[in-house]
Design an enzyme around this catalytic site. Structure first.
Site, PDB file in Angstrom:
ATOM      1  N   LYS A  11       4.389  14.197  -1.055  1.00  0.00           N
ATOM      2  CA  LYS A  11       4.208  13.388  -2.161  1.00  0.00           C
ATOM      3  C   LYS A  11       3.307  14.257  -3.162  1.00  0.00           C
ATOM      4  O   LYS A  11       2.862  15.089  -3.043  1.00  0.00           O
ATOM      5  CB  LYS A  11       3.079  12.564  -1.572  1.00  0.00           C
TER       6      LYS A  11
ATOM      7  N   HIS B   2      -8.492   2.811   6.327  1.00  0.00           N
ATOM      8  CA  HIS B   2      -8.835   4.066   6.887  1.00  0.00           C
ATOM      9  C   HIS B   2     -10.031   4.142   7.800  1.00  0.00           C
ATOM     10  O   HIS B   2     -10.122   4.691   8.789  1.00  0.00           O
ATOM     11  CB  HIS B   2      -8.855   5.193   6.026  1.00  0.00           C
TER      12      HIS B   2
ATOM     13  N   SER C 125      -3.199   3.508   0.478  1.00  0.00           N
ATOM     14  CA  SER C 125      -3.722   4.134  -0.585  1.00  0.00           C
ATOM     15  C   SER C 125      -2.768   3.900  -1.910  1.00  0.00           C
ATOM     16  O   SER C 125      -3.343   3.650  -2.906  1.00  0.00           O
ATOM     17  CB  SER C 125      -3.676   5.770  -0.300  1.00  0.00           C
TER      18      SER C 125
ATOM     19  N   ARG D  45      -0.779  -0.972  11.206  1.00  0.00           N
ATOM     20  CA  ARG D  45      -1.150  -2.097  10.333  1.00  0.00           C
ATOM     21  C   ARG D  45      -0.329  -3.370  10.976  1.00  0.00           C
ATOM     22  O   ARG D  45      -0.480  -4.407  10.916  1.00  0.00           O
ATOM     23  CB  ARG D  45      -0.917  -1.691   8.833  1.00  0.00           C
TER      24      ARG D  45
HETATM   25  O1  PNS Z   1      -1.362   9.338   5.673  1.00  0.00           O
HETATM   26  P1  PNS Z   1      -0.012   9.532   6.041  1.00  0.00           P
HETATM   27  O2  PNS Z   1       0.737  10.285   4.835  1.00  0.00           O
HETATM   28  O3  PNS Z   1       0.681   8.543   6.742  1.00  0.00           O
HETATM   29  O4  PNS Z   1      -0.112  10.891   7.226  1.00  0.00           O
HETATM   30  C1  PNS Z   1       0.844  11.397   7.574  1.00  0.00           C
HETATM   31  C2  PNS Z   1       0.747  12.645   8.287  1.00  0.00           C
HETATM   32  C3  PNS Z   1       0.139  13.666   7.135  1.00  0.00           C
HETATM   33  C4  PNS Z   1      -0.105  12.607   9.439  1.00  0.00           C
HETATM   34  C5  PNS Z   1       2.108  13.456   8.751  1.00  0.00           C
HETATM   35  O5  PNS Z   1       2.844  13.698   7.607  1.00  0.00           O
HETATM   36  C6  PNS Z   1       2.093  14.867   9.336  1.00  0.00           C
HETATM   37  O6  PNS Z   1       1.493  15.012  10.386  1.00  0.00           O
HETATM   38  N1  PNS Z   1       1.898  15.864   8.592  1.00  0.00           N
HETATM   39  C7  PNS Z   1       1.895  17.407   8.829  1.00  0.00           C
HETATM   40  C8  PNS Z   1       3.437  17.973   9.257  1.00  0.00           C
HETATM   41  C9  PNS Z   1       3.929  17.832  10.698  1.00  0.00           C
HETATM   42  O7  PNS Z   1       3.019  18.190  11.569  1.00  0.00           O
HETATM   43  N2  PNS Z   1       5.039  17.364  10.957  1.00  0.00           N
HETATM   44  C10 PNS Z   1       5.733  17.177  12.226  1.00  0.00           C
HETATM   45  C11 PNS Z   1       5.458  15.732  12.708  1.00  0.00           C
HETATM   46  S1  PNS Z   1       6.310  14.691  11.766  1.00  0.00           S
END
Ligand code: PNS
Length: 179
Positions: A60, A36, A147, A109
């Site tokens: 989660k 990150h 993570s 990645r």
């Molecule tokens: O670190 P991660 O878990 O890969 O991050 C994922 C994240 C938090 C960026 C994604 O789940 C997110 O944008 N969540 C907010 C909800 C949202 O906007 N959903 C619509 C797009 S899928």
């Protein structure tokens, strides 16, 4: 078009000029890893301001509270004056709009990330097509890092010193009582 944009960014970086835009680096960050941090460092060298946002509506079950995750990111990015750390509950696009950002940065990645990233990028574009998503390829040495994998190793007392900043390593050892 994409190649021309990359060349343009490289030319700006050579001159030490940043794109005067606000970019958002979203994630769960449970906890922040060196992977990150690599993406945040490189984003901060390209964009004028970078807002790292801990999304608080994940399905989660996080190990660290939002406040703990934010503090770990603040400590890891204290050398970057153009980085702010915030949290948000709700849709990422709503947060991006609320801080007047125009770019979302995501790390890539491996090919396995592509499908998920394409899904969320496409969904975000449906919600607001003025917001661009930028992908930054993770450095090779972090291409396997997540993570979850760090927590798995830390839980059983394995070596994680090359995977996370030292204060994150300490925080994980405290959580799992593996000192
Ligand atoms: O670190 P991660 O878990 O890969 O991050 C994922 C994240 C938090 C960026 C994604 O789940 C997110 O944008 N969540 C907010 C909800 C949202 O906007 N959903 C619509 C797009 S899928």
């Amino acid at each position: 078009m994409a190649v021309r944009l990359s060349l343009f960014i490289v030319a700006l970086k050579k001159r030490g000029i940043k794109l005067g835009k606000i970019a958002v680096v979203p994630g769960s960050f449970d906890p922040i890893t060196n992977g990150h941090l690599d993406i945040i460092n490189r984003g901060a060298s390209i964009f004028g301001e970078v807002f790292v946002v801990v999304l608080n509506n994940s399905s989660k079950n996080p190990l660290f509270s939002v406040e703990e995750r934010m503090q770990l990111i603040i400590d890891a990015t204290s050398h970057l004056p153009n980085v702010k750390v915030q949290t948000f509950s709700g849709l990422l696009i709503d947060y991006v709009e609320s801080v007047n950002a125009s770019v979302i940065i995501r790390g890539l990645r491996a090919v396995s990330d592509f499908e998920y990233e394409m899904q969320i990028t496409s969904m975000n574009r449906v919600l607001n097509d003025k917001i661009e998503t930028f992908f930054i390829m993770t450095k090779n040495q972090y291409s396997f890092l997540s993570s979850s994998i760090v927590k798995e190793v830390a839980r059983y007392g394995g070596k994680i010193e090359e995977l996370v900043p030292s204060h994150v390593e300490r925080a994980l050892k405290e959580k799992y009582n593996t000192y």
